[in-house]
Design an enzyme around this catalytic site. Structure first.
Site, PDB file in Angstrom:
ATOM      1  N   HIS A  14       0.843  -1.207   0.000  1.00  0.00           N
ATOM      2  CA  HIS A  14       0.000   0.000   0.000  1.00  0.00           C
ATOM      3  C   HIS A  14       0.875   1.253   0.000  1.00  0.00           C
ATOM      4  CE1 HIS A  14       0.818  -0.732   4.256  1.00  0.00           C
ATOM      5  NE2 HIS A  14       0.445   0.502   4.547  1.00  0.00           N
ATOM      6  N   HIS A  19       1.460   3.816   2.103  1.00  0.00           N
ATOM      7  CA  HIS A  19       2.095   4.461   3.253  1.00  0.00           C
ATOM      8  C   HIS A  19       3.622   4.455   3.081  1.00  0.00           C
ATOM      9  CE1 HIS A  19      -1.487   4.163   6.260  1.00  0.00           C
ATOM     10  NE2 HIS A  19      -1.477   5.291   5.597  1.00  0.00           N
ATOM     11  N   ASP A  35       6.073   4.127   5.096  1.00  0.00           N
ATOM     12  CA  ASP A  35       6.879   3.077   5.738  1.00  0.00           C
ATOM     13  C   ASP A  35       6.795   1.764   4.962  1.00  0.00           C
ATOM     14  OD1 ASP A  35       4.209   2.848   6.595  1.00  0.00           O
ATOM     15  OD2 ASP A  35       4.760   1.795   8.421  1.00  0.00           O
ATOM     16  N   HIS A  36       6.057   1.776   3.834  1.00  0.00           N
ATOM     17  CA  HIS A  36       5.982   0.589   2.964  1.00  0.00           C
ATOM     18  C   HIS A  36       6.472   0.876   1.542  1.00  0.00           C
ATOM     19  CE1 HIS A  36       3.734  -2.066   5.769  1.00  0.00           C
ATOM     20  NE2 HIS A  36       3.498  -0.894   6.311  1.00  0.00           N
ATOM     21  N   HIS A  96      -7.595  -1.222   5.681  1.00  0.00           N
ATOM     22  CA  HIS A  96      -6.475  -0.359   6.089  1.00  0.00           C
ATOM     23  C   HIS A  96      -6.501   1.028   5.434  1.00  0.00           C
ATOM     24  CE1 HIS A  96      -2.724   0.654   7.965  1.00  0.00           C
ATOM     25  NE2 HIS A  96      -2.138   0.847   6.813  1.00  0.00           N
ATOM     26  N   ASP A 105      -0.211  -4.144   5.740  1.00  0.00           N
ATOM     27  CA  ASP A 105      -1.037  -3.689   6.870  1.00  0.00           C
ATOM     28  C   ASP A 105      -2.493  -3.961   6.522  1.00  0.00           C
ATOM     29  OD1 ASP A 105       1.285  -2.821   7.968  1.00  0.00           O
ATOM     30  OD2 ASP A 105       0.927  -0.685   7.676  1.00  0.00           O
ATOM     31  N   GLU A 142       1.496  -8.608   9.759  1.00  0.00           N
ATOM     32  CA  GLU A 142       1.867  -7.469  10.610  1.00  0.00           C
ATOM     33  C   GLU A 142       1.375  -7.750  12.032  1.00  0.00           C
ATOM     34  OE1 GLU A 142      -0.197  -4.389  11.757  1.00  0.00           O
ATOM     35  OE2 GLU A 142      -1.794  -4.282  10.269  1.00  0.00           O
ATOM     36  N   HIS A 148       6.582  -6.134  11.570  1.00  0.00           N
ATOM     37  CA  HIS A 148       5.889  -4.862  11.789  1.00  0.00           C
ATOM     38  C   HIS A 148       5.251  -4.796  13.172  1.00  0.00           C
ATOM     39  CE1 HIS A 148       3.387  -1.352  10.829  1.00  0.00           C
ATOM     40  NE2 HIS A 148       4.032  -1.225   9.694  1.00  0.00           N
TER      41      HIS A 148
END
Length: 599
Positions: A68, A70, A72-73, A157, A178, A203, A414
């Site tokens: 996705h 975000h 941090d991904h 999410h 996530d 996660e 995660h």
């Protein structure tokens, strides 16, 4: 021995910088390519030199999958593909493909234009990186090459988030990214079928949390916002541009409408207009209610929520401001926080998880004196509230997903080590599967038992069906036949067909067992007693007494003979073919008990 190897380059016993390397049946896949919000040096990106120290990454990796948008991904993606060097395919869903470059550009602006960081990717690199992306539809099986295939499942999410199944032959790995197992105001719940993967990588952000009812949390949130505004205070809600932001906007919009409140609500500009544009564009990814009402009115067109201007932060009077980013580590949310922190009338509400090292994490840990850039100390007098509107699955949700997918093994990423340890024990107890939680740079190796496909001849299947037993998917059936290997392919055929195909004559294998009985009568008389006894016991079988004095039961032959040394003992020779193994063993044990006394 075939095996699956998993190495987290990020998100191993840690939240932030998700990047997991998976080797499955000789194929290498990288899952996510995120950055860490808590660092602004080399540690913010995963250590890609771990993948291969010699040669190009493209030669080593078969594909990259992004779950996705975000950061941090996906935040390290342009650095990985354009600066480290990777030219292979990058898979993600269409909403992720559309929103990812916007967030990457926003991140680049903050890092380079505002903080003046060097050794960072450029706008052109983001564009070049996105050219390598292949969009994936939900439930569509994509062939990466002849052996490797991937499939996306809905993860809730945020808009466009997906869980991915990676499959090579009979081996498969599911990576959740996530996900959220409970539907909310604008997205549905994550879903996966009973795919029984060799490994589920999940996660575990909220590994030990079981959330209270959402309604209570929402009521609490509205009460705190309302009270602060009523006493003339300002409310800052740091959010990421997409996801919780839309969730909380819908919540405040309906509350303001119902209560007829006049205090202004603002949303930091730029990203949100784009965000809402994408929500309209990808309406099928939202939940049923929004899809239904979309025709009459768009839930993302807000009456009470206006675009924020920087000058508004200094305006007197109450207001509510949604500002990005969500962890107060940079950008507009941090600027507003610095201006409002000194007034106890004001409030900051943190609606989601904050990574260690961010201002958000510090104030939630109770720090009230913060050292800012330029050694300035900021005293925090405003009220600090944490309310989890996080779109991650809680412990109950994670257990639910494991139950749904029925994996052979589970691996946690995660999350924080202590919390993972608790969940690991729970999963192992409840599902009786191995659960792993490697740290960054640590490799987990799972031996796998390969299943070999075998073709079955039609004749054999017809013969099986003729027995009147209907196939049942849940119960394995035993088929008797001959296994033939030809050109590396296996076929199961009837023994008659095998003999014919291979031009062989049939050999019959018989087992013979001796049973000693004390009896002084002649052999013929003894055989007659055996015949009568078996006929009375085995009423469902065909028992015959042959002219030569022997007795047969199906393929089983029983003959009576004299003992060479003891005239008072007779020997019964019982022989059978392997097909009648069960009946042969039963007959032998029956005869060993002796014959009934003749009347």
């Amino acid at each position: 021995m075939p095996e699956i190897r998993v190495t987290p380059l990020g998100a191993g016993q840690d939240v932030g910088r998700s990047c997991i390397l998976v080797s499955i049946a000789g194929k290498n896949v990288m899952l996510d390519c995120g950055m860490h919000m808590g660092f602004s040096d080399d540690r913010r990106f995963p250590d890609f030199s771990y993948i291969t120290r010699s040669g190009r990454l493209t030669d080593f990796l078969d594909c990259v999958i992004i779950s996705h948008f975000h950061l941090d991904h996906c935040g390290a993606l342009p650095y990985f593909s354009e600066m480290v060097g990777y030219d292979g395919p990058i898979y993600m869903t269409q909403p992720t493909q559309a929103i990812c470059p916007i967030l990457l550009e926003d991140y680049r602006k903050i890092a380079v234009d505002k903080k003046g960081e060097a050794n960072f990717f450029t706008s052109q690199m983001i564009k070049d990186c996105m050219k390598k992306v292949v969009a994936v539809h939900l439930h569509q099986t994509v062939q990466v090459d002849d052996e490797l295939e991937i499939k996306a499942y809905y993860a809730g999410h945020v808009l466009g988030a997906a869980m991915f199944q990676i499959k090579v032959g009979s081996e498969s790995v599911v990576y959740t990214g996530d996900y959220n197992m409970t539907p909310d105001r604008h997205l549905g719940a994550a879903w996966i079928d009973k795919c029984r993967p060799s490994l589920l990588i999940t996660e575990s952000t909220y590994a030990t949390t079981i959330r209270d009812s959402k309604r209570c949390r929402e009521r609490d949130f509205l009460k705190k916002v309302h009270e602060t505004v009523e006493r003339g205070g300002k409310v800052l809600i740091p959010v990421f541009a997409l996801g919780r932001a839309q969730e909380l906007c819908i919540l405040l919009e309906t509350f303001w409408e119902r209560m007829d409140l006049k205090a202004p609500i603002y949303f930091s500009t730029g990203l949100t207009e784009k965000a809402n544009h994408y929500y309209k564009l990808f309406i099928p990814w939202t939940n049923q209610k929004i899809r239904k009402t979309f025709v009459q009115r768009n839930m993302f067109e807000f009456k009470h929520i206006k675009a924020f201007d920087r000058a508004f932060a200094d305006s007197p009077g109450p207001m509510v401001v949604f500002a990005t980013p969500g962890m107060l580590h940079a950008g507009q949310s941090l600027q507003i926080f610095r201006k409002w922190a000194g007034n106890e009338k004001n409030m900051v509400i943190m609606p989601g998880y904050c990574v260690q090292g961010t201002v958000g994490h510090k104030i939630l840990s109770g720090q009230r004196k913060l050292e800012m850039e330029g050694r300035q100390v900021l005293e925090v007098k405003m009220q600090v509230e944490y309310m989890s509107f996080s779109a991650h699955a809680d412990a109950k949700g994670i257990m639910q997903l494991v139950g749904q997918a029925e994996p052979e093994n589970v691996l946690l990423v995660h999350g924080e080590a202590k919390k993972m340890e608790f969940l690991k024990q729970k999963i192992e107890q409840e599902f009786r599967v191995n659960c792993y939680m490697p740290a960054n740079g640590e490799t987990v190796t799972l031996p796998t038992s390969p299943s070999i496909p075998v073709g079955i001849s039609l004749g054999l299947l017809k013969r099986e069906m003729a027995q009147g037993l209907l196939p049942d998917a849940k119960k394995p059936r035993l088929l008797h036949g001959t296994l033939i290997m030809k050109d590396s392919n296996f076929r199961l055929v009837s023994s008659e067909q095998a003999l014919k195909e291979l031009g062989l004559a049939e050999h019959q294998l018989r087992f013979t067992c001796r049973v000693h009985l004390h009896d002084t009568r002649k052999e013929q008389e003894m055989a007659m007693r055996v015949y009568n006894h078996l006929k009375s016991v085995l009423k469902d079988h065909c028992v015959q007494h042959l002219p030569d004095g022997s007795v047969t039961v199906e393929s089983i032959l029983v003959q009576a003979a004299a003992h060479s040394e003891d005239p008072g003992t007779k020997v019964l020779l019982v022989s059978w073919t392997y097909q009648d193994e069960e009946l042969g063993s039963y007959l032998t044990s029956l005869l060993k008990k002796g014959l009934p006394q003749a009347s």
